[in-house]
Design a protein around this motif. Sequence first.
Motif, PDB file in Angstrom:
ATOM      1  N   GLY A 141      13.035   3.639  21.349  1.00  0.00           N
ATOM      2  CA  GLY A 141      11.905   3.544  22.252  1.00  0.00           C
ATOM      3  C   GLY A 141      10.588   3.929  21.602  1.00  0.00           C
ATOM      4  N   PRO A 142       9.518   3.789  22.387  1.00  0.00           N
ATOM      5  CA  PRO A 142       9.516   3.167  23.717  1.00  0.00           C
ATOM      6  C   PRO A 142       9.572   1.646  23.615  1.00  0.00           C
ATOM      7  N   ARG A 143      10.097   0.984  24.635  1.00  0.00           N
ATOM      8  CA  ARG A 143      10.279  -0.456  24.566  1.00  0.00           C
ATOM      9  C   ARG A 143       8.955  -1.201  24.518  1.00  0.00           C
ATOM     10  N   GLU A 144       7.882  -0.586  25.024  1.00  0.00           N
ATOM     11  CA  GLU A 144       6.571  -1.251  25.021  1.00  0.00           C
ATOM     12  C   GLU A 144       5.786  -0.995  23.736  1.00  0.00           C
ATOM     13  N   LEU A 145       6.412  -0.397  22.725  1.00  0.00           N
ATOM     14  CA  LEU A 145       5.731  -0.094  21.464  1.00  0.00           C
ATOM     15  C   LEU A 145       5.301  -1.387  20.767  1.00  0.00           C
ATOM     16  N   PRO A 146       3.993  -1.585  20.534  1.00  0.00           N
ATOM     17  CA  PRO A 146       3.547  -2.810  19.847  1.00  0.00           C
ATOM     18  C   PRO A 146       4.001  -2.819  18.386  1.00  0.00           C
ATOM     19  N   ILE A 147       4.345  -4.000  17.898  1.00  0.00           N
ATOM     20  CA  ILE A 147       4.719  -4.148  16.498  1.00  0.00           C
ATOM     21  C   ILE A 147       3.902  -5.285  15.874  1.00  0.00           C
ATOM     22  N   GLN A 148       3.733  -5.218  14.567  1.00  0.00           N
ATOM     23  CA  GLN A 148       3.076  -6.269  13.807  1.00  0.00           C
ATOM     24  C   GLN A 148       4.064  -6.848  12.804  1.00  0.00           C
ATOM     25  N   TYR A 149       4.145  -8.150  12.759  1.00  0.00           N
ATOM     26  CA  TYR A 149       4.974  -8.843  11.784  1.00  0.00           C
ATOM     27  C   TYR A 149       4.385 -10.238  11.626  1.00  0.00           C
ATOM     28  N   ILE A 150       4.900 -11.003  10.690  1.00  0.00           N
ATOM     29  CA  ILE A 150       4.490 -12.387  10.523  1.00  0.00           C
ATOM     30  C   ILE A 150       5.737 -13.239  10.345  1.00  0.00           C
ATOM     31  N   ASP A 151       5.835 -14.314  11.125  1.00  0.00           N
ATOM     32  CA  ASP A 151       6.903 -15.278  10.909  1.00  0.00           C
ATOM     33  C   ASP A 151       6.659 -15.927   9.549  1.00  0.00           C
ATOM     34  N   VAL A 152       7.692 -16.039   8.742  1.00  0.00           N
ATOM     35  CA  VAL A 152       7.539 -16.546   7.381  1.00  0.00           C
ATOM     36  C   VAL A 152       6.933 -17.943   7.365  1.00  0.00           C
ATOM     37  N   ARG A 153       7.204 -18.737   8.408  1.00  0.00           N
ATOM     38  CA  ARG A 153       6.648 -20.098   8.446  1.00  0.00           C
ATOM     39  C   ARG A 153       5.166 -20.078   8.792  1.00  0.00           C
ATOM     40  N   ASP A 154       4.734 -19.112   9.586  1.00  0.00           N
ATOM     41  CA  ASP A 154       3.300 -18.969   9.862  1.00  0.00           C
ATOM     42  C   ASP A 154       2.563 -18.491   8.621  1.00  0.00           C
ATOM     43  N   LEU A 155       3.204 -17.613   7.865  1.00  0.00           N
ATOM     44  CA  LEU A 155       2.631 -17.172   6.587  1.00  0.00           C
ATOM     45  C   LEU A 155       2.479 -18.363   5.641  1.00  0.00           C
ATOM     46  N   ALA A 156       3.536 -19.162   5.542  1.00  0.00           N
ATOM     47  CA  ALA A 156       3.500 -20.315   4.642  1.00  0.00           C
ATOM     48  C   ALA A 156       2.400 -21.286   5.038  1.00  0.00           C
ATOM     49  N   HIS A 157       2.321 -21.594   6.315  1.00  0.00           N
ATOM     50  CA  HIS A 157       1.351 -22.586   6.786  1.00  0.00           C
ATOM     51  C   HIS A 157      -0.072 -22.098   6.554  1.00  0.00           C
ATOM     52  N   TRP A 158      -0.330 -20.845   6.887  1.00  0.00           N
ATOM     53  CA  TRP A 158      -1.689 -20.328   6.703  1.00  0.00           C
ATOM     54  C   TRP A 158      -2.048 -20.279   5.213  1.00  0.00           C
ATOM     55  N   THR A 159      -1.133 -19.858   4.372  1.00  0.00           N
ATOM     56  CA  THR A 159      -1.424 -19.750   2.945  1.00  0.00           C
ATOM     57  C   THR A 159      -1.827 -21.099   2.364  1.00  0.00           C
ATOM     58  N   LEU A 160      -1.088 -22.145   2.680  1.00  0.00           N
ATOM     59  CA  LEU A 160      -1.404 -23.459   2.129  1.00  0.00           C
ATOM     60  C   LEU A 160      -2.695 -24.010   2.729  1.00  0.00           C
ATOM     61  N   ASP A 161      -2.912 -23.777   4.018  1.00  0.00           N
ATOM     62  CA  ASP A 161      -4.180 -24.189   4.630  1.00  0.00           C
ATOM     63  C   ASP A 161      -5.353 -23.493   3.957  1.00  0.00           C
ATOM     64  N   GLY A 174       0.378  -5.921  19.006  1.00  0.00           N
ATOM     65  CA  GLY A 174       0.632  -6.253  20.398  1.00  0.00           C
ATOM     66  C   GLY A 174       1.068  -7.684  20.618  1.00  0.00           C
ATOM     67  N   HIS A 175       1.050  -8.491  19.550  1.00  0.00           N
ATOM     68  CA  HIS A 175       1.591  -9.848  19.663  1.00  0.00           C
ATOM     69  C   HIS A 175       3.031  -9.794  20.161  1.00  0.00           C
ATOM     70  N   ALA A 176       3.731  -8.746  19.762  1.00  0.00           N
ATOM     71  CA  ALA A 176       5.095  -8.506  20.233  1.00  0.00           C
ATOM     72  C   ALA A 176       5.304  -7.006  20.349  1.00  0.00           C
ATOM     73  N   THR A 177       6.358  -6.617  21.022  1.00  0.00           N
ATOM     74  CA  THR A 177       6.742  -5.211  21.167  1.00  0.00           C
ATOM     75  C   THR A 177       8.200  -5.062  20.734  1.00  0.00           C
ATOM     76  N   MET A 178       8.634  -3.816  20.551  1.00  0.00           N
ATOM     77  CA  MET A 178      10.050  -3.603  20.257  1.00  0.00           C
ATOM     78  C   MET A 178      10.904  -4.151  21.384  1.00  0.00           C
ATOM     79  N   GLY A 179      10.455  -3.965  22.622  1.00  0.00           N
ATOM     80  CA  GLY A 179      11.201  -4.496  23.754  1.00  0.00           C
ATOM     81  C   GLY A 179      11.301  -6.006  23.708  1.00  0.00           C
ATOM     82  N   GLY A 180      10.171  -6.672  23.425  1.00  0.00           N
ATOM     83  CA  GLY A 180      10.184  -8.118  23.353  1.00  0.00           C
ATOM     84  C   GLY A 180      11.085  -8.638  22.250  1.00  0.00           C
TER      85      GLY A 180
END
Length: 382
Positions: free
Chosen positions: A234-254, A271-277
Amino acid sequence: MPTRTGGAALPAAVPARLRRPARSRWSSPPGYALSVFADGDHRFRRCARPGRLAGMKLLMLGGTEFVGRAITEDALTRGWEVTVFHRGHHTPPPGTSALHGDRTAPGGLAALTAGEWDLVVDTWGGAPTAVRDSSRLLRDRAGRYAYISSRSVYAYPAPAGLAEDGALVAGSPDAGPTAYAEDKRGGELAVLDAFGDRALMVRAGLILGPYENVGRLPWWLDRTARGGPVLAPGPRELPIQYIDVRDLAHWTLDAAAAGRSGAYNLVSPSGHATMGGLLDACAATTGAGAELRWTDPARLLDAGVQPWTELPVWVPEGEAYDHMHRGDVSKALAAGLTCRPVEETVADTWAWLRTLGGVAPQRPDVPAKGISAEREAALLGL
């Protein structure tokens, strides 16, 4: 004989009027661009050819696993011509050309002594000397160099909201392997030294998604797939930061195709996602009836549970949390970063895992993640 400008040789075909810069202004010959370095040095380098966005030539250093594979696949969907330089331990995606070599071995870059590319992408995380040698070898035959670095290069503890101008760890392009943060910073310095303002440093945060060979999201998916009570930090509403590898790839090449340079924090907004999400998505996707039992972080810490390793992704609030999950990504967002929903990242990673029989690949240099079943059961009182 070619004429040197700031230490670099111009081809003999360059007109004489361009061989020597005026006192107040530099001119670039066709097909070349002026790079300005931090020490004031000026060098002409071959640049990406105009009008080649739909058919650029990419040299992917790596390209067979996780981040490199995602970048390679994204480039192929754009119709780019992709050359993958790798050791031959894994098969690169279909549609690529392969060159083989070991960057850590004497003569290991021999396959790269010929050829020209619009863009080089490098994910290396070991000794900075490997990045130094490859970037020096390619600087006159590649338009731009994108280095997949890490937010770990910021001096610890990084305060919440730290942007790209934050304090950095020490690093050297001439160093052997030391520690991850210093190795990545040394890699950045190596690329800057060779490519100057044609260098793009992608400072990624936590990376998740298909092809993951580190063991974070795959562990949670495998755990919820077993069903039953699951120790959820917990807590389940804890915000987390991560990057989907495909979003990283797309942005890098762009970004590289658009001519962007310098450093960018590349991770989702806090806050894009939480541990709960994240864990709700894992439980729903695997469909095994897992029961998430949210547990107070103080209790977990008192019991000696190791954040990040025994319970992957999770870091309790404090300076480590600010360092990992509260970075400023406004620069990347302004440069076009978009992040897909956590549910999509989880579902696609699970679909990929199922093609492997549920067993994810594991990098041999990275310890396996996750708490043991026996320890989890004891903490849940089972």
